[in-house]
Design an enzyme around this catalytic site. Structure first.
Site, PDB file in Angstrom:
ATOM      1  N   HIS A 128     -26.611  22.201   0.792  1.00  0.00           N
ATOM      2  CA  HIS A 128     -26.829  22.694  -0.572  1.00  0.00           C
ATOM      3  C   HIS A 128     -25.919  23.880  -0.873  1.00  0.00           C
ATOM      4  CE1 HIS A 128     -29.105  23.479  -4.221  1.00  0.00           C
ATOM      5  NE2 HIS A 128     -29.131  24.758  -3.883  1.00  0.00           N
TER       6      HIS A 128
ATOM      7  N   CYS B 224      -1.616   1.722  -2.861  1.00  0.00           N
ATOM      8  CA  CYS B 224      -2.626   2.761  -2.661  1.00  0.00           C
ATOM      9  C   CYS B 224      -2.063   4.183  -2.644  1.00  0.00           C
ATOM     10  CB  CYS B 224      -3.376   2.536  -1.342  1.00  0.00           C
ATOM     11  SG  CYS B 224      -3.610   0.836  -0.865  1.00  0.00           S
TER      12      CYS B 224
ATOM     13  N   GLU C 110      -7.821   2.241 -12.558  1.00  0.00           N
ATOM     14  CA  GLU C 110      -7.157   3.418 -11.985  1.00  0.00           C
ATOM     15  C   GLU C 110      -5.971   3.844 -12.835  1.00  0.00           C
ATOM     16  OE1 GLU C 110      -8.392   2.668  -7.310  1.00  0.00           O
ATOM     17  OE2 GLU C 110      -6.523   1.827  -8.092  1.00  0.00           O
TER      18      GLU C 110
ATOM     19  N   LYS D  63      -0.245   5.322  -5.914  1.00  0.00           N
ATOM     20  CA  LYS D  63      -1.306   5.334  -6.928  1.00  0.00           C
ATOM     21  C   LYS D  63      -2.176   6.577  -6.809  1.00  0.00           C
ATOM     22  CE  LYS D  63      -4.901   4.004  -5.716  1.00  0.00           C
ATOM     23  NZ  LYS D  63      -5.551   2.708  -5.610  1.00  0.00           N
TER      24      LYS D  63
ATOM     25  N   CYS E  48       0.818  -1.212   0.000  1.00  0.00           N
ATOM     26  CA  CYS E  48       0.000   0.000   0.000  1.00  0.00           C
ATOM     27  C   CYS E  48       0.852   1.262   0.000  1.00  0.00           C
ATOM     28  CB  CYS E  48      -0.941  -0.003   1.203  1.00  0.00           C
ATOM     29  SG  CYS E  48      -1.965   1.480   1.300  1.00  0.00           S
TER      30      CYS E  48
ATOM     31  N   TYR F 112      -9.765  -2.910 -10.002  1.00  0.00           N
ATOM     32  CA  TYR F 112      -9.314  -1.631  -9.451  1.00  0.00           C
ATOM     33  C   TYR F 112      -8.065  -1.111 -10.180  1.00  0.00           C
ATOM     34  CZ  TYR F 112     -11.976  -2.400  -5.028  1.00  0.00           C
ATOM     35  OH  TYR F 112     -12.929  -2.601  -4.066  1.00  0.00           O
TER      36      TYR F 112
ATOM     37  N   GLU G  29     -25.937  15.939  -1.377  1.00  0.00           N
ATOM     38  CA  GLU G  29     -27.315  16.153  -0.923  1.00  0.00           C
ATOM     39  C   GLU G  29     -28.301  15.230  -1.632  1.00  0.00           C
ATOM     40  OE1 GLU G  29     -29.425  19.826  -2.259  1.00  0.00           O
ATOM     41  OE2 GLU G  29     -27.495  20.294  -3.217  1.00  0.00           O
TER      42      GLU G  29
END
Length: 460
Positions: A438, A47, A183, A50, A42, A179, A443
């Site tokens: 908002h 991760c 990516e 990346k 990772c 993944y 939302e």
């Protein structure tokens, strides 16, 4: 038997480091061995680097979008792959240093060596042949990329090499539909590479909600990524100029500067001495464990990708933490793998938690679906046609939210809090009575009112 340590950890990735540190904080004597770099996949080649490259690639969109908001750049932006690579390497070196410093701070003994099990309580360090007696052992060795067994596979690269390319290719083929494939495809495309994605399935991201998969594939194609579905690489041949001639299973062929296999990973269990310790493994090489991450050998545990359960870094960390708390903190922690959020840092991002629509059908339950698809406010003034997509799966009987599926900017950030709500058993009514923020994309999650018609809910 006299033991040198209370816990010996094989592998200093995210899960192993967390287990070692927590165990030491409970007062245990802990040793950890790592044959490559502390931090594991990772931190070093997964991760973290990346995500840094993904963020860098998205500046291409930002520069283009800026014109819609009145910004005029004095000249065309210039990108340096070398500068990005060097900046990434500097950050990774800093992080591995932090990981190692934390281990030392908790008085964990760190061994820069490969470790092999000699029996249920003995670990050999291959760097000098020394033997360490451990009351408990944790295997946290992770996994590694695998390439298909085809002619010329050695001419392709994996994610291990993709972070450190000397220069960017002009044309790249990425094989895979998970993944990593998506990516890197999005990242390299935005950095100017012509990308073709080949995948043996009809859709990318097997296991994700079908609507999410469809929406993402539309976005990938719109951004200029060539999608070659229902096909696979049959062979690769190299040429004197460095080009790669690729033949497909379908009979088609093409030429690329670089071929990148992102066709899966396998647990790092080969040569660990699992047989000597009597540890049971599955056909795929993954270590078999129970809900407490305990193997069939009572004093040996395994966490993370080496178990091939839910192969995500945060899961490995929680598993390792639980093992340490249970062994040395007097606790009885079991990690719930059923409600785990995840994000794919493609562009646009997708993120999900809970059941897909197909999961709900397979479980023969009555369910409702709520969806929204819209162009976000950010892109009203830009040329980008990117759409945001949201989908909720709701139990029609209990009103409990069973799944949340998102595509769009910051989906990874939104899904984290959706996972908190789902983990607490939130209902659609709970979502509905939450006041919206908002104007935001998020939302929409609390303003969805119209149900999508579900034919034969809970049935075939």
């Amino acid at each position: 038997m006299d033991f040198d340590v209370d816990l010996f950890v094989i592998g200093a990735g995210s899960g192993g480091v967390r287990a070692a540190r927590i165990a030491a904080s409970h007062g245990a004597r802990v040793g950890v061995a790592e044959e490559y770099r502390i931090g594991g996949t990772c931190v070093v080649r997964g991760c973290v680097p990346k995500k840094l490259l993904v963020l860098a690639s998205r500046f291409a969109d930002a520069f283009d979008d800026a014109a819609g908001y009145g910004w005029t750049l004095p000249k065309a932006p210039e990108f340096s792959w070398t500068a990005l690579r060097e900046a990434k390497d500097k950050e990774i070196a800093r992080l591995t240093g932090v990981y190692e410093a934390n281990l030392h701070r908790f008085k964990v003994q760190v061994y820069q060596s490969r470790a092999i099990l000699r029996d249920a309580h003995t670990v050999e360090l291959t760097s000098d042949g020394s033997l360490i007696k451990a009351r408990n052992i944790l295997v946290a060795t992770g996994g590694h990329p695998v390439a298909p067994h085809i002619p010329g596979a050695e001419l392709a690269i994996s994610s291990n090499e993709a972070f450190d390319l000397p220069q960017l290719p002009s044309r790249m083929l990425i094989a895979g539909g998970g993944y990593i494939a998506l990516e890197f495809a999005c990242m390299f495309r935005r950095l100017g590479v012509h990308v073709t994605l080949v995948h043996r399935g009809e859709k990318v991201l097997r296991g994700f909600d079908d609507d999410l998969r469809d929406e993402l594939m539309l976005s990938l194609a719109a951004e200029g990524i060539t999608l070659k579905m229902n096909d696979a690489v049959a062979s690769i041949e190299g040429a004197a100029d460095g080009e790669k001639s690729v033949s497909y299973v379908s009979g088609d062929s093409d030429t690329f500067d670089l071929v990148f296999f992102a066709t899966g990973r396998t647990p790092n269990t080969s040569g660990l001495g699992l047989d000597a310790a009597g540890i049971a493994v599955r056909d795929d090489g993954a270590i078999l464990v129970d809900d407490h991450s305990r193997t069939n050998v009572p004093n040996i545990f395994a966490v993370g990708d080496v178990t091939n359960r839910v192969n995500l870094t945060p899961v490995a960390i929680r598993e390792g933490h639980a093992v340490a708390d249970n062994l040395f903190g007097g606790m009885n922690r079991v990690l719930d793998h059923s409600v785990v959020a995840t994000a794919v840092f493609s562009t646009p991002e997708i993120a999900t938690v809970g059941l897909t629509e197909q999961d709900a059908r397979d479980q023969m339950m009555a369910f409702d679906i709520y969806t929204a698809k819209f162009r976000s406010l950010k892109h009203v003034l830009t040329r980008r046609q990117e759409r945001t997509f949201m989908k909720l799966i709701v139990d029609a009987t209990t009103d409990k939210v069973l799944g949340v599926h998102l595509m769009g900017e910051d989906s990874g950030e939104m899904i984290q809090l959706a996972a908190v709500a789902m983990g607490m058993g939130a209902t659609k009514a709970d979502f509905d009575r939450t006041v919206a923020v908002h104007p935001t994309a998020a939302e929409e999650l609390v303003t969805l009112r119209e149900r999508v018609h579900v034919p034969n809910p809970g049935g075939a």
